[in-house]
Design an enzyme around this catalytic site. Sequence first.
Site, PDB file in Angstrom:
ATOM      1  N   LYS A   1     -57.830  -0.778 151.930  1.00  0.00           N
ATOM      2  CA  LYS A   1     -57.125  -2.020 152.263  1.00  0.00           C
ATOM      3  C   LYS A   1     -56.530  -1.835 153.655  1.00  0.00           C
ATOM      4  CE  LYS A   1     -55.974  -5.800 149.770  1.00  0.00           C
ATOM      5  NZ  LYS A   1     -56.643  -6.488 148.706  1.00  0.00           N
TER       6      LYS A   1
ATOM      7  N   GLY B   1     -49.815 -21.439 138.912  1.00  0.00           N
ATOM      8  CA  GLY B   1     -50.426 -21.421 140.241  1.00  0.00           C
ATOM      9  C   GLY B   1     -51.803 -22.048 140.215  1.00  0.00           C
ATOM     10  N   VAL B   2     -51.921 -23.227 140.839  1.00  0.00           N
ATOM     11  CA  VAL B   2     -53.227 -23.896 140.868  1.00  0.00           C
ATOM     12  C   VAL B   2     -53.706 -24.009 142.322  1.00  0.00           C
ATOM     13  CG1 VAL B   2     -53.199 -25.048 138.635  1.00  0.00           C
ATOM     14  CG2 VAL B   2     -52.011 -26.127 140.546  1.00  0.00           C
ATOM     15  N   GLY B   3     -53.699 -22.847 143.005  1.00  0.00           N
ATOM     16  CA  GLY B   3     -54.234 -22.765 144.364  1.00  0.00           C
ATOM     17  C   GLY B   3     -55.733 -22.581 144.287  1.00  0.00           C
ATOM     18  N   ASN B   4     -56.269 -21.726 145.134  1.00  0.00           N
ATOM     19  CA  ASN B   4     -57.733 -21.565 145.189  1.00  0.00           C
ATOM     20  C   ASN B   4     -58.332 -21.137 143.857  1.00  0.00           C
ATOM     21  OD1 ASN B   4     -58.084 -22.262 147.916  1.00  0.00           O
ATOM     22  ND2 ASN B   4     -57.318 -20.263 148.539  1.00  0.00           N
ATOM     23  N   VAL B   5     -57.856 -20.025 143.302  1.00  0.00           N
ATOM     24  CA  VAL B   5     -58.433 -19.533 142.044  1.00  0.00           C
ATOM     25  C   VAL B   5     -58.018 -20.434 140.879  1.00  0.00           C
ATOM     26  CG1 VAL B   5     -58.591 -17.590 140.440  1.00  0.00           C
ATOM     27  CG2 VAL B   5     -58.412 -17.138 142.885  1.00  0.00           C
TER      28      VAL B   5
ATOM     29  N   TYR C   1     -57.223 -23.507 140.708  1.00  0.00           N
ATOM     30  CA  TYR C   1     -57.922 -24.799 140.684  1.00  0.00           C
ATOM     31  C   TYR C   1     -59.316 -24.642 140.045  1.00  0.00           C
ATOM     32  CZ  TYR C   1     -60.708 -28.738 142.168  1.00  0.00           C
ATOM     33  OH  TYR C   1     -61.560 -29.806 142.150  1.00  0.00           O
TER      34      TYR C   1
HETATM   35  P1  NAD Z   1     -53.478 -19.293 146.587  1.00  0.00           P
HETATM   36  O1  NAD Z   1     -52.419 -18.991 147.580  1.00  0.00           O
HETATM   37  O2  NAD Z   1     -54.581 -20.207 146.966  1.00  0.00           O
HETATM   38  O3  NAD Z   1     -52.823 -19.896 145.252  1.00  0.00           O
HETATM   39  C1  NAD Z   1     -51.642 -19.436 144.708  1.00  0.00           C
HETATM   40  C2  NAD Z   1     -50.873 -20.646 144.221  1.00  0.00           C
HETATM   41  O4  NAD Z   1     -49.715 -20.187 143.535  1.00  0.00           O
HETATM   42  C3  NAD Z   1     -50.401 -21.563 145.357  1.00  0.00           C
HETATM   43  O5  NAD Z   1     -50.818 -22.886 145.104  1.00  0.00           O
HETATM   44  C4  NAD Z   1     -48.884 -21.417 145.300  1.00  0.00           C
HETATM   45  O6  NAD Z   1     -48.215 -22.605 145.645  1.00  0.00           O
HETATM   46  C5  NAD Z   1     -48.660 -21.047 143.860  1.00  0.00           C
HETATM   47  N1  NAD Z   1     -47.382 -20.390 143.620  1.00  0.00           N
HETATM   48  C6  NAD Z   1     -46.730 -19.504 144.411  1.00  0.00           C
HETATM   49  N2  NAD Z   1     -45.566 -19.148 143.855  1.00  0.00           N
HETATM   50  C7  NAD Z   1     -45.480 -19.805 142.678  1.00  0.00           C
HETATM   51  C8  NAD Z   1     -44.512 -19.848 141.641  1.00  0.00           C
HETATM   52  N3  NAD Z   1     -43.393 -19.144 141.699  1.00  0.00           N
HETATM   53  N4  NAD Z   1     -44.752 -20.629 140.572  1.00  0.00           N
HETATM   54  C9  NAD Z   1     -45.887 -21.357 140.504  1.00  0.00           C
HETATM   55  N5  NAD Z   1     -46.837 -21.372 141.459  1.00  0.00           N
HETATM   56  C10 NAD Z   1     -46.633 -20.603 142.529  1.00  0.00           C
HETATM   57  O7  NAD Z   1     -54.034 -17.887 146.108  1.00  0.00           O
HETATM   58  P2  NAD Z   1     -55.372 -17.603 145.308  1.00  0.00           P
HETATM   59  O8  NAD Z   1     -56.423 -17.179 146.266  1.00  0.00           O
HETATM   60  O9  NAD Z   1     -55.652 -18.726 144.365  1.00  0.00           O
HETATM   61  O10 NAD Z   1     -54.964 -16.305 144.483  1.00  0.00           O
HETATM   62  C11 NAD Z   1     -54.125 -16.401 143.340  1.00  0.00           C
HETATM   63  C12 NAD Z   1     -53.809 -15.012 142.808  1.00  0.00           C
HETATM   64  O11 NAD Z   1     -55.026 -14.344 142.467  1.00  0.00           O
HETATM   65  C13 NAD Z   1     -53.127 -14.092 143.840  1.00  0.00           C
HETATM   66  O12 NAD Z   1     -52.259 -13.222 143.151  1.00  0.00           O
HETATM   67  C14 NAD Z   1     -54.285 -13.297 144.430  1.00  0.00           C
HETATM   68  O13 NAD Z   1     -53.830 -12.042 144.936  1.00  0.00           O
HETATM   69  C15 NAD Z   1     -55.144 -13.121 143.199  1.00  0.00           C
HETATM   70  N6  NAD Z   1     -56.557 -12.903 143.504  1.00  0.00           N
HETATM   71  C16 NAD Z   1     -57.240 -13.825 144.228  1.00  0.00           C
HETATM   72  C17 NAD Z   1     -58.609 -13.617 144.516  1.00  0.00           C
HETATM   73  C18 NAD Z   1     -59.400 -14.631 145.291  1.00  0.00           C
HETATM   74  O14 NAD Z   1     -60.644 -14.577 145.232  1.00  0.00           O
HETATM   75  N7  NAD Z   1     -58.772 -15.586 145.976  1.00  0.00           N
HETATM   76  C19 NAD Z   1     -59.245 -12.452 144.032  1.00  0.00           C
HETATM   77  C20 NAD Z   1     -58.514 -11.540 143.270  1.00  0.00           C
HETATM   78  C21 NAD Z   1     -57.170 -11.775 143.022  1.00  0.00           C
END
Ligand code: NAD
Length: 377
Positions: A81, A180-184, A186
């Site tokens: 990393k 959390g309904v961000g990228n993953v 959603y």
């Molecule tokens: P992202 O930033 O797109 O989504 C995270 C969401 O969580 C955001 O919409 C944010 O507003 C919300 N959030 C933050 N704090 C919050 C809280 N206290 N309560 C409720 N919602 C909250 O991130 P992502 O890419 O969707 O990743 C989500 C998680 O999965 C992270 O922990 C990331 O490390 C892990 N992850 C992601 C991937 C990937 O492919 N993107 C791969 C492995 C692990």
Amino acid sequence: MTGIFDDLKDYGHEQVSFFHDEETGLKAIIGIHSTVLGPALGGCRMWKYADDQEALRDVLRLSRGMTYKAAVAGLNLGGGKAVVVADSRTDKNEALLKSFGRAVDAVGGRYITAEDVGMTVADIDTIRTVTRHAVGGSNEGGSGDPSDMTALGVFQGIKAALKVSGQGEKLEGVKVAIQGVGNVGYHLCSYLSAAGAKLIITDIYPNQVKKVEQEFGAEVVAPDQIYSVDCDIFAPCALGAILNSRTIPQLKCSIVAGSANNQLEKDEDGFTLFSKGITYAPDYAINSGGLINVAAELDGYNKEKVLNKVSQIYTTIESILEHSKKEHVPPHQAADALAEKRLKEARKQTPNTSFGFRSQFMTDTKIMSELTAASLN
Ligand code: NAD
């Protein structure tokens, strides 16, 4: 007071490299935890750390996690990393990204970078103009945003957890609470909704919430209510350390399975979940879909192969949970045992090759045969 070599010993690292570029303001650390299974692949996090010690701890912790993630996913990759000490909103520019890319290049392929917090697909494209040791971009056969594949892997893991906990694997009518309904999150909602699950969601960004509410008819709760909602499955897809002594007593679910990294605040929280009869799908085992997706670039990206490999997360989670049940050990420990067994095997087969890749001896067939409960014994 402990020194850097004490830290390296404690975490078990092979190499930590510090980079400084006065011209661009680059301050970066590349942590290579292990190359026992192959080159160390892991994202770069751009973050305004409070001090150098915090940055170092983060890179050590995160790179070690990548070794375990790759090992359990059956990939011929090590764990690494990088962190760039900067504010991605104000400090990021082309010169800084290229400077980081040159640092990655200087490590000579022992470390391959990708996206993490504070970095985008477009940033990887910029980095790739100065080094070929970067994946997850959109150019030259890049695999782009991995979040859909991460969500698909979590979806497979959820089905395996339902099956092992004796609830069948059908999601029709099953209540899933998603934090959390961000990228993953959603994409996960999309898979769950198509399978007939009932969604309860929360997020701190109202726009994200509205989109998922409208598209999938999800019920919305406030961020601090998500732990105590009446549900079958809790899917943490936002932050780490959210399974702790304050939140676990509130949980009404029988399964915790989501994408967030480092969900357990402490090791003992994994024991608490286990003693309460809550099935926990270990984070780094269930969320490896994104890593599988970017890693596929190294052999020439092939979507069909990626989908096939991501679907194997079902078997991985099933094996880990079966082993946990049989041996009365919490699932997070069963996952660690699987990773450590694979690493030990690799070291045994090609000893005395420190700092070289030892991955090629293990075929995919062998890896998959290891992902059985029996192999954990
Ligand atoms: P992202 O930033 O797109 O989504 C995270 C969401 O969580 C955001 O919409 C944010 O507003 C919300 N959030 C933050 N704090 C919050 C809280 N206290 N309560 C409720 N919602 C909250 O991130 P992502 O890419 O969707 O990743 C989500 C998680 O999965 C992270 O922990 C990331 O490390 C892990 N992850 C992601 C991937 C990937 O492919 N993107 C791969 C492995 C692990």
